[in-house]
Scaffold this motif. Sequence first.
Motif, PDB file in Angstrom:
ATOM      1  N   PRO A  45       0.720  -1.169  -0.120  1.00  0.00           N
ATOM      2  CA  PRO A  45       0.004   0.018  -0.044  1.00  0.00           C
ATOM      3  C   PRO A  45       0.893   1.333   0.062  1.00  0.00           C
ATOM      4  O   PRO A  45       0.523   2.124  -0.885  1.00  0.00           O
ATOM      5  CB  PRO A  45      -0.796  -0.161   1.352  1.00  0.00           C
ATOM      6  CG  PRO A  45      -0.981  -1.643   1.506  1.00  0.00           C
ATOM      7  CD  PRO A  45       0.523  -2.054   1.326  1.00  0.00           C
ATOM      8  N   GLN A  46       1.981   1.176   0.836  1.00  0.00           N
ATOM      9  CA  GLN A  46       2.874   2.514   0.766  1.00  0.00           C
ATOM     10  C   GLN A  46       3.635   2.539  -0.459  1.00  0.00           C
ATOM     11  O   GLN A  46       3.533   3.864  -1.068  1.00  0.00           O
ATOM     12  CB  GLN A  46       3.846   2.117   2.014  1.00  0.00           C
ATOM     13  CG  GLN A  46       3.445   2.483   3.381  1.00  0.00           C
ATOM     14  CD  GLN A  46       4.729   2.242   4.525  1.00  0.00           C
ATOM     15  OE1 GLN A  46       5.576   2.302   3.820  1.00  0.00           O
ATOM     16  NE2 GLN A  46       4.160   2.274   5.605  1.00  0.00           N
ATOM     17  N   THR A  47       3.872   1.763  -1.143  1.00  0.00           N
ATOM     18  CA  THR A  47       4.396   1.685  -2.415  1.00  0.00           C
ATOM     19  C   THR A  47       3.544   2.034  -3.578  1.00  0.00           C
ATOM     20  O   THR A  47       4.038   3.002  -4.358  1.00  0.00           O
ATOM     21  CB  THR A  47       5.091   0.313  -2.547  1.00  0.00           C
ATOM     22  OG1 THR A  47       6.192   0.003  -2.094  1.00  0.00           O
ATOM     23  CG2 THR A  47       5.563   0.198  -4.313  1.00  0.00           C
ATOM     24  N   CYS A  48       2.491   1.543  -3.725  1.00  0.00           N
ATOM     25  CA  CYS A  48       1.678   1.911  -4.672  1.00  0.00           C
ATOM     26  C   CYS A  48       1.016   3.469  -4.432  1.00  0.00           C
ATOM     27  O   CYS A  48       0.903   4.112  -5.383  1.00  0.00           O
ATOM     28  CB  CYS A  48       0.347   1.136  -4.646  1.00  0.00           C
ATOM     29  SG  CYS A  48       0.856  -0.512  -5.155  1.00  0.00           S
ATOM     30  N   ALA A  49       0.836   3.847  -3.133  1.00  0.00           N
ATOM     31  CA  ALA A  49       0.435   5.045  -2.860  1.00  0.00           C
ATOM     32  C   ALA A  49       1.502   6.267  -3.386  1.00  0.00           C
ATOM     33  O   ALA A  49       1.271   7.350  -3.808  1.00  0.00           O
ATOM     34  CB  ALA A  49      -0.055   5.384  -1.387  1.00  0.00           C
ATOM     35  N   GLY A  50       2.810   5.694  -2.871  1.00  0.00           N
ATOM     36  CA  GLY A  50       3.933   6.731  -3.213  1.00  0.00           C
ATOM     37  C   GLY A  50       4.083   7.013  -4.732  1.00  0.00           C
ATOM     38  O   GLY A  50       4.481   7.835  -5.104  1.00  0.00           O
ATOM     39  N   ILE A  51       4.109   5.709  -5.516  1.00  0.00           N
ATOM     40  CA  ILE A  51       4.313   5.900  -6.992  1.00  0.00           C
ATOM     41  C   ILE A  51       3.132   6.733  -7.493  1.00  0.00           C
ATOM     42  O   ILE A  51       3.255   7.606  -8.265  1.00  0.00           O
ATOM     43  CB  ILE A  51       4.209   4.396  -7.528  1.00  0.00           C
ATOM     44  CG1 ILE A  51       5.606   3.901  -7.060  1.00  0.00           C
ATOM     45  CG2 ILE A  51       4.232   4.450  -9.104  1.00  0.00           C
ATOM     46  CD1 ILE A  51       5.695   2.290  -7.415  1.00  0.00           C
ATOM     47  N   ARG A  52       1.822   6.623  -7.064  1.00  0.00           N
ATOM     48  CA  ARG A  52       0.649   7.370  -7.633  1.00  0.00           C
ATOM     49  C   ARG A  52       0.849   8.662  -7.072  1.00  0.00           C
ATOM     50  O   ARG A  52       0.620   9.652  -7.881  1.00  0.00           O
ATOM     51  CB  ARG A  52      -0.533   6.719  -6.763  1.00  0.00           C
ATOM     52  CG  ARG A  52      -1.826   7.638  -6.965  1.00  0.00           C
ATOM     53  CD  ARG A  52      -2.095   8.043  -8.157  1.00  0.00           C
ATOM     54  NE  ARG A  52      -3.392   8.746  -8.174  1.00  0.00           N
ATOM     55  CZ  ARG A  52      -3.591   9.368  -9.412  1.00  0.00           C
ATOM     56  NH1 ARG A  52      -3.082   9.536 -10.547  1.00  0.00           N
ATOM     57  NH2 ARG A  52      -4.685  10.360  -9.281  1.00  0.00           N
ATOM     58  N   ALA A  53       1.474   9.184  -5.921  1.00  0.00           N
ATOM     59  CA  ALA A  53       1.732  10.502  -5.639  1.00  0.00           C
ATOM     60  C   ALA A  53       3.085  10.967  -6.255  1.00  0.00           C
ATOM     61  O   ALA A  53       3.246  12.197  -5.961  1.00  0.00           O
ATOM     62  CB  ALA A  53       1.692  10.766  -3.980  1.00  0.00           C
ATOM     63  N   ARG A  54       3.604  10.076  -7.092  1.00  0.00           N
ATOM     64  CA  ARG A  54       4.808  10.538  -7.915  1.00  0.00           C
ATOM     65  C   ARG A  54       5.899  10.952  -6.797  1.00  0.00           C
ATOM     66  O   ARG A  54       6.739  11.750  -7.014  1.00  0.00           O
ATOM     67  CB  ARG A  54       4.747  11.662  -8.610  1.00  0.00           C
ATOM     68  CG  ARG A  54       3.682  11.417  -9.780  1.00  0.00           C
ATOM     69  CD  ARG A  54       3.408  12.436 -10.792  1.00  0.00           C
ATOM     70  NE  ARG A  54       2.486  12.154 -11.872  1.00  0.00           N
ATOM     71  CZ  ARG A  54       1.969  13.047 -12.926  1.00  0.00           C
ATOM     72  NH1 ARG A  54       2.505  14.312 -13.035  1.00  0.00           N
ATOM     73  NH2 ARG A  54       1.129  12.500 -13.661  1.00  0.00           N
ATOM     74  N   ALA A  55       6.114  10.132  -5.691  1.00  0.00           N
ATOM     75  CA  ALA A  55       7.100  10.347  -4.775  1.00  0.00           C
ATOM     76  C   ALA A  55       8.347   9.844  -5.394  1.00  0.00           C
ATOM     77  O   ALA A  55       8.472   8.906  -6.165  1.00  0.00           O
ATOM     78  CB  ALA A  55       6.622   9.548  -3.589  1.00  0.00           C
ATOM     79  N   VAL A  56       9.303  10.381  -5.054  1.00  0.00           N
ATOM     80  CA  VAL A  56      10.772  10.228  -5.246  1.00  0.00           C
ATOM     81  C   VAL A  56      11.688  10.008  -4.302  1.00  0.00           C
ATOM     82  O   VAL A  56      11.706  10.964  -3.500  1.00  0.00           O
ATOM     83  CB  VAL A  56      11.305  10.880  -6.674  1.00  0.00           C
ATOM     84  CG1 VAL A  56      12.718  10.576  -6.998  1.00  0.00           C
ATOM     85  CG2 VAL A  56      10.494  11.050  -7.562  1.00  0.00           C
ATOM     86  N   ARG A  57      12.395   9.044  -3.981  1.00  0.00           N
ATOM     87  CA  ARG A  57      13.543   8.843  -3.029  1.00  0.00           C
ATOM     88  C   ARG A  57      14.837   8.698  -3.655  1.00  0.00           C
ATOM     89  O   ARG A  57      15.056   7.557  -3.521  1.00  0.00           O
ATOM     90  CB  ARG A  57      12.947   7.808  -1.958  1.00  0.00           C
ATOM     91  CG  ARG A  57      13.950   7.953  -0.557  1.00  0.00           C
ATOM     92  CD  ARG A  57      13.360   6.987   0.529  1.00  0.00           C
ATOM     93  NE  ARG A  57      14.263   7.309   1.492  1.00  0.00           N
ATOM     94  CZ  ARG A  57      15.478   6.828   1.793  1.00  0.00           C
ATOM     95  NH1 ARG A  57      16.138   6.179   0.732  1.00  0.00           N
ATOM     96  NH2 ARG A  57      15.930   6.889   2.997  1.00  0.00           N
ATOM     97  N   ILE A  58      15.376   9.645  -4.098  1.00  0.00           N
ATOM     98  CA  ILE A  58      16.689   9.415  -4.426  1.00  0.00           C
ATOM     99  C   ILE A  58      17.625  10.132  -3.691  1.00  0.00           C
ATOM    100  O   ILE A  58      17.581  11.381  -3.084  1.00  0.00           O
ATOM    101  CB  ILE A  58      16.869   9.962  -6.229  1.00  0.00           C
ATOM    102  CG1 ILE A  58      15.942   9.099  -7.021  1.00  0.00           C
ATOM    103  CG2 ILE A  58      18.291  10.156  -6.684  1.00  0.00           C
ATOM    104  CD1 ILE A  58      15.743   9.579  -8.354  1.00  0.00           C
ATOM    105  N   GLU A  59      19.050   9.549  -3.830  1.00  0.00           N
ATOM    106  CA  GLU A  59      19.770   9.999  -2.811  1.00  0.00           C
ATOM    107  C   GLU A  59      21.297   9.927  -3.425  1.00  0.00           C
ATOM    108  O   GLU A  59      21.448   8.917  -4.384  1.00  0.00           O
ATOM    109  CB  GLU A  59      19.936   9.345  -1.518  1.00  0.00           C
ATOM    110  CG  GLU A  59      20.229   8.135  -1.475  1.00  0.00           C
ATOM    111  CD  GLU A  59      20.363   6.980   0.076  1.00  0.00           C
ATOM    112  OE1 GLU A  59      21.276   7.307   0.544  1.00  0.00           O
ATOM    113  OE2 GLU A  59      19.241   6.596   0.252  1.00  0.00           O
TER     114      GLU A  59
END
Length: 350
Positions: A21-35
Amino acid sequence: MSACVYMIGGGAVTPVGLDAPQTCAGIRARAVRIEEVLRTAPFGKPQAVARVPAHWTLRRTPVGWLVNLAARSVAEIAARHALDARRTVLVAIPPEPFRQAAFDDPAAFATFGAAIAARSRLAFRDVRQVAQGGAASTIAGLREAAALLAGDGIEHVLVGGADSYVIDREYDRLDAAGRLRTEGTAQGLTPGEGAAFVLLARERPGAAATSLEILGTGDAQEAQSATSSGYSQGRALVAALRAAASAAGLAEASIDWVVSNGNGERYASWEALLARARYYRTRRERLIVHYPALSVGEIGAASGALALLMSAHGFARGYRAGSIAMIELASEGAGRAACVVRAVRRRDGS
């Protein structure tokens, strides 16, 4: 497919979510976690990656890290669906064989599936793995699941994989080929890591919020893969798309939208552009294509199951119209595959 197979749930661990659920919601929200991490060669050179946040003890070895990622995804499914492991088969998808040398202990991939089962502490009826590995092997996993579910005594099959490109040897290989996203290469892939699994059953779910019917699959071999010296003309991907639609008994015009594991690199973009121009011939205002890799980076063998999860999420949350989606999968090697899925509505029609 010859028999009805339903995807009734799934689990995932990615840079933007520690469960499905977190992953799908994050992708849907276009979240990006790049470091940025520092490469060892050339020493100190920064590299943008998409990493899963985790304690260092879980990363003691590269293969062990993949096993930990996969086991967490499997445990998530087992807990959410109260699985009877004795009537469930695990089908694991490792990284592609030519990439396994980049990991410290490539021989450990011979027992990759068994290690995941042991780490998840579930006594599965059987554990299998798809030898060729990579994203496109998800389709082989689905076919194996359909055959298993058609037999007696099997209620569920788990299909999925775990992979990581956040490895120095992979940076070196991709950088040398001009395929790594760096300051000097905009059209390169972002190394990512993660795991994703889907739960398959032969009976239509009664009230599952995340459910799909697998209508048809297709695959083909690309002579000019990303590891070759040439560029693909998209012929193998088109063949896979046609085979999947034919197996589903549907025309191309029936496809409402697409989920692709395209990673943004020049090769993949070129191949997809040519393949879609050849296959999707029906006039549309626009063809909606969803790219999970924009959020999680390139996650190889895990990207197939993640694409299925995202298609189910799109239908369940109502942000994608229609009821038919095409899953497009391209491995880094020769494998190309496609899958047609249909949204499964609840018994009350909602």
